[in-house]
Scaffold this motif. Structure first.
Motif, PDB file in Angstrom:
ATOM      1  N   LEU A  15     109.801 133.568 -33.264  1.00 33.39           N
ATOM      2  CA  LEU A  15     108.988 132.441 -33.717  1.00 33.39           C
ATOM      3  C   LEU A  15     109.611 131.161 -33.172  1.00 33.39           C
ATOM      4  N   LEU A  16     108.825 130.394 -32.426  1.00 34.08           N
ATOM      5  CA  LEU A  16     109.267 129.107 -31.908  1.00 34.08           C
ATOM      6  C   LEU A  16     108.329 128.032 -32.434  1.00 34.08           C
ATOM      7  N   VAL A  17     108.903 127.018 -33.054  1.00 33.46           N
ATOM      8  CA  VAL A  17     108.141 125.866 -33.536  1.00 33.46           C
ATOM      9  C   VAL A  17     108.458 124.683 -32.635  1.00 33.46           C
ATOM     10  N   VAL A  18     107.418 124.044 -32.116  1.00 30.32           N
ATOM     11  CA  VAL A  18     107.616 122.907 -31.223  1.00 30.32           C
ATOM     12  C   VAL A  18     106.776 121.722 -31.685  1.00 30.32           C
ATOM     13  N   GLU A  73     101.052 123.115 -37.917  1.00 24.93           N
ATOM     14  CA  GLU A  73      99.627 122.803 -38.030  1.00 24.93           C
ATOM     15  C   GLU A  73      98.744 123.797 -37.285  1.00 24.93           C
ATOM     16  N   ASP A  74      99.266 124.366 -36.225  1.00 25.85           N
ATOM     17  CA  ASP A  74      98.510 125.302 -35.401  1.00 25.85           C
ATOM     18  C   ASP A  74      99.434 126.479 -35.092  1.00 25.85           C
ATOM     19  N   PHE A  75      98.922 127.704 -35.232  1.00 25.37           N
ATOM     20  CA  PHE A  75      99.765 128.894 -35.085  1.00 25.37           C
ATOM     21  C   PHE A  75      99.138 129.848 -34.076  1.00 25.37           C
ATOM     22  N   LEU A  76      99.933 130.271 -33.112  1.00 26.32           N
ATOM     23  CA  LEU A  76      99.496 131.231 -32.102  1.00 26.32           C
ATOM     24  C   LEU A  76     100.405 132.446 -32.161  1.00 26.32           C
ATOM     25  N   ALA A  77      99.828 133.635 -31.984  1.00 28.21           N
ATOM     26  CA  ALA A  77     100.627 134.858 -31.943  1.00 28.21           C
ATOM     27  C   ALA A  77     100.155 135.720 -30.789  1.00 28.21           C
ATOM     28  N   PHE A 117     104.053 131.686 -14.668  1.00 31.22           N
ATOM     29  CA  PHE A 117     103.962 130.854 -13.468  1.00 31.22           C
ATOM     30  C   PHE A 117     103.616 129.416 -13.837  1.00 31.22           C
ATOM     31  N   LEU A 118     102.675 129.230 -14.761  1.00 29.50           N
ATOM     32  CA  LEU A 118     102.310 127.887 -15.201  1.00 29.50           C
ATOM     33  C   LEU A 118     103.526 127.143 -15.745  1.00 29.50           C
ATOM     34  N   ALA A 119     104.324 127.824 -16.584  1.00 27.34           N
ATOM     35  CA  ALA A 119     105.512 127.189 -17.154  1.00 27.34           C
ATOM     36  C   ALA A 119     106.495 126.777 -16.070  1.00 27.34           C
ATOM     37  N   VAL A 120     106.689 127.643 -15.086  1.00 29.71           N
ATOM     38  CA  VAL A 120     107.617 127.334 -13.993  1.00 29.71           C
ATOM     39  C   VAL A 120     107.107 126.164 -13.165  1.00 29.71           C
ATOM     40  N   ARG A 121     105.811 126.155 -12.890  1.00 28.97           N
ATOM     41  CA  ARG A 121     105.237 125.051 -12.112  1.00 28.97           C
ATOM     42  C   ARG A 121     105.428 123.716 -12.844  1.00 28.97           C
ATOM     43  N   CYS A 291     114.884 129.262 -14.218  1.00 37.75           N
ATOM     44  CA  CYS A 291     114.068 128.319 -14.985  1.00 37.75           C
ATOM     45  C   CYS A 291     114.216 128.608 -16.480  1.00 37.75           C
ATOM     46  N   PRO A 292     114.478 127.578 -17.292  1.00 36.41           N
ATOM     47  CA  PRO A 292     114.607 127.804 -18.731  1.00 36.41           C
ATOM     48  C   PRO A 292     113.274 128.074 -19.424  1.00 36.41           C
ATOM     49  N   TRP A 293     112.171 127.697 -18.802  1.00 37.60           N
ATOM     50  CA  TRP A 293     110.854 127.963 -19.373  1.00 37.60           C
ATOM     51  C   TRP A 293     110.299 129.269 -18.840  1.00 37.60           C
ATOM     52  N   ALA A 294     109.521 129.957 -19.689  1.00 34.48           N
ATOM     53  CA  ALA A 294     108.913 131.219 -19.274  1.00 34.48           C
ATOM     54  C   ALA A 294     107.591 131.409 -20.018  1.00 34.48           C
ATOM     55  N   LEU A 295     107.304 132.642 -20.433  1.00 30.84           N
ATOM     56  CA  LEU A 295     105.988 132.959 -20.993  1.00 30.84           C
ATOM     57  C   LEU A 295     105.659 132.148 -22.234  1.00 30.84           C
ATOM     58  N   ARG A 296     106.585 132.046 -23.184  1.00 29.21           N
ATOM     59  CA  ARG A 296     106.296 131.298 -24.419  1.00 29.21           C
ATOM     60  C   ARG A 296     105.856 129.878 -24.106  1.00 29.21           C
ATOM     61  N   GLU A 297     106.600 129.219 -23.222  1.00 27.63           N
ATOM     62  CA  GLU A 297     106.249 127.842 -22.869  1.00 27.63           C
ATOM     63  C   GLU A 297     104.909 127.786 -22.142  1.00 27.63           C
ATOM     64  N   GLY A 298     104.603 128.807 -21.339  1.00 29.30           N
ATOM     65  CA  GLY A 298     103.303 128.854 -20.682  1.00 29.30           C
ATOM     66  C   GLY A 298     102.164 128.943 -21.683  1.00 29.30           C
ATOM     67  N   VAL A 299     102.355 129.747 -22.727  1.00 29.29           N
ATOM     68  CA  VAL A 299     101.343 129.860 -23.778  1.00 29.29           C
ATOM     69  C   VAL A 299     101.165 128.512 -24.486  1.00 29.29           C
ATOM     70  N   ILE A 300     102.270 127.844 -24.776  1.00 27.93           N
ATOM     71  CA  ILE A 300     102.211 126.537 -25.433  1.00 27.93           C
ATOM     72  C   ILE A 300     101.489 125.523 -24.557  1.00 27.93           C
ATOM     73  N   LEU A 301     101.852 125.473 -23.284  1.00 24.70           N
ATOM     74  CA  LEU A 301     101.239 124.510 -22.370  1.00 24.70           C
ATOM     75  C   LEU A 301      99.738 124.751 -22.215  1.00 24.70           C
ATOM     76  N   ARG A 302      99.342 126.021 -22.126  1.00 22.69           N
ATOM     77  CA  ARG A 302      97.919 126.320 -22.014  1.00 22.69           C
ATOM     78  C   ARG A 302      97.169 125.894 -23.275  1.00 22.69           C
TER      79      ARG A 302
END
Length: 314
Positions: A15-18, A73-77, A117-121, A291-302
């Motif tokens: 679980l990551l809260v940002v 406020e918003d939860f994704l799984a 890939f999105l997170a890395v970009r 790269c420190p960012w990966a799939l989780r960050e890609g999901v957040i960014l999307r």
């Protein structure tokens, strides 16, 4: 907004809260994880066992409670290969939804590669040019390449470090004949993808994400995590080849004593190193940027990209 993301991976449930808003980088506010290693709960029918389902459900319940406590406020799984490929994966998610009231999205392997890939970009920016991205998870290897935020090609292969360790190694350390057999298998699988990836053009920056690559980089002398996410970390082909050979001769306890190697991941690091070595060799990559960012960050960014833009009053 404060966003909660629950990542149900093959190795770790996290679980990551940002704190995040459109146009800004997400700032981590809270993290809670457990090395559940779901692949170890797959039985001979490739079904998640009752114990595995119970432990996963208990973590999801706890994650929802913690997310509420932290003001999410918003939860994704989302879930990746372990749940995706389990014969009873749909039934597992239905039981967890009934128990916890949460809808868990199962990502395809291609979507894993695309979002990573999105997170890395976003991390490296447009100046990095054409990116080639590798991510070794517990259940799969993702490869993506391209010049935009959407890759030209995105591939997922069943070459995760946990999966390979479970399916190919019978002893600790593994016998040399099993190491050779796995090495041949991994290289044959990756070799089939090379043409489809490189035909779009030569990459100007090769990048690695995931715990396996981070631990290999640390073992090879990269900066420790205590130096922060902005410390430059890289991994050379020569170092990976060296450690791919060395790690397979060590037992789990010896690997766990290496710098940056967590006890929970030590057992599968040798198989992961064989995958990393094969990928760098077959794609002729001399150096990977970590790269420190990966799939989780890609999901957040999307998710942030999908928010309606709000124009401030003039």
């Amino acid at each position: 907004m404060r966003l909660g993301v629950l990542d149900i991976g093959s190795n770790t449930v996290h679980l990551l809260v940002v704190d995040a808003h459109l146009g800004a980088r997400p700032i981590p506010a809270y993290s809670h994880k457990e090395e559940l290693r779901l692949t170890e709960y797959l039985d001979t029918r490739n079904e998640l066992s009752a114990e595995g389902i119970e432990r996963l459900g208990a973590f999801v319940e706890e994650a929802l409670r913690l997310a509420e406590d932290k003001g999410v406020e918003d939860f994704l799984a989302f879930a990746t290969s372990a749940v995706r490929e389990a014969a009873n994966g749909e039934q597992v998610l239905a039981r967890i939804d009934e128990r916890c009231g949460v809808d868990i999205d199962v990502l395809s392997g291609r979507d894993e590669a695309r979002l990573t890939f999105l997170a890395v970009r976003r991390w490296f920016g447009w100046s990095a040019g054409r990116l080639l991205v590798f991510d070794i998870g517990g259940g799969s290897l993702e490869i993506a390449a391209g010049v935009d935020e959407e890759p030209d090609v995105a591939v997922s292969l069943p070459l995760g470090a946990g999966r390979l360790t479970r399916d190919w190694f019978t002893a600790d350390p593994p016998p040399p004949d099993e190491v050779r057999a796995l090495r041949r298998h991994v290289r044959a699988e990756i070799a089939r993808t090379v043409r489809d990836v490189v035909r779009h053009g030569e990459s100007t920056c090769a990048v690695a994400t995931s715990k396996t690559f981070k631990q290999l980089a640390r073992v090879a002398g990269a900066a420790p995590s205590s130096e922060g996410v902005y410390a430059s970390r890289s991994l050379t082909r020569q170092d990976v080849a060296h450690w791919a050979g060395k790690l397979t001769t060590m037992d789990t306890a010896t690997r766990a004593a290496l710098p940056g190697v967590s006890p929970g991941r030590a057992a599968q690091l040798a198989a992961g190193a064989l995958v990393a070595d094969a990928a760098m060799d077959l794609f002729e990559v001399e150096r990977l940027e970590v790269c420190p960012w990966a799939l989780r960050e890609g999901v957040i960014l999307r998710r942030l990209d999908q928010l309606p833009s709000q124009t401030p009053p003039v």
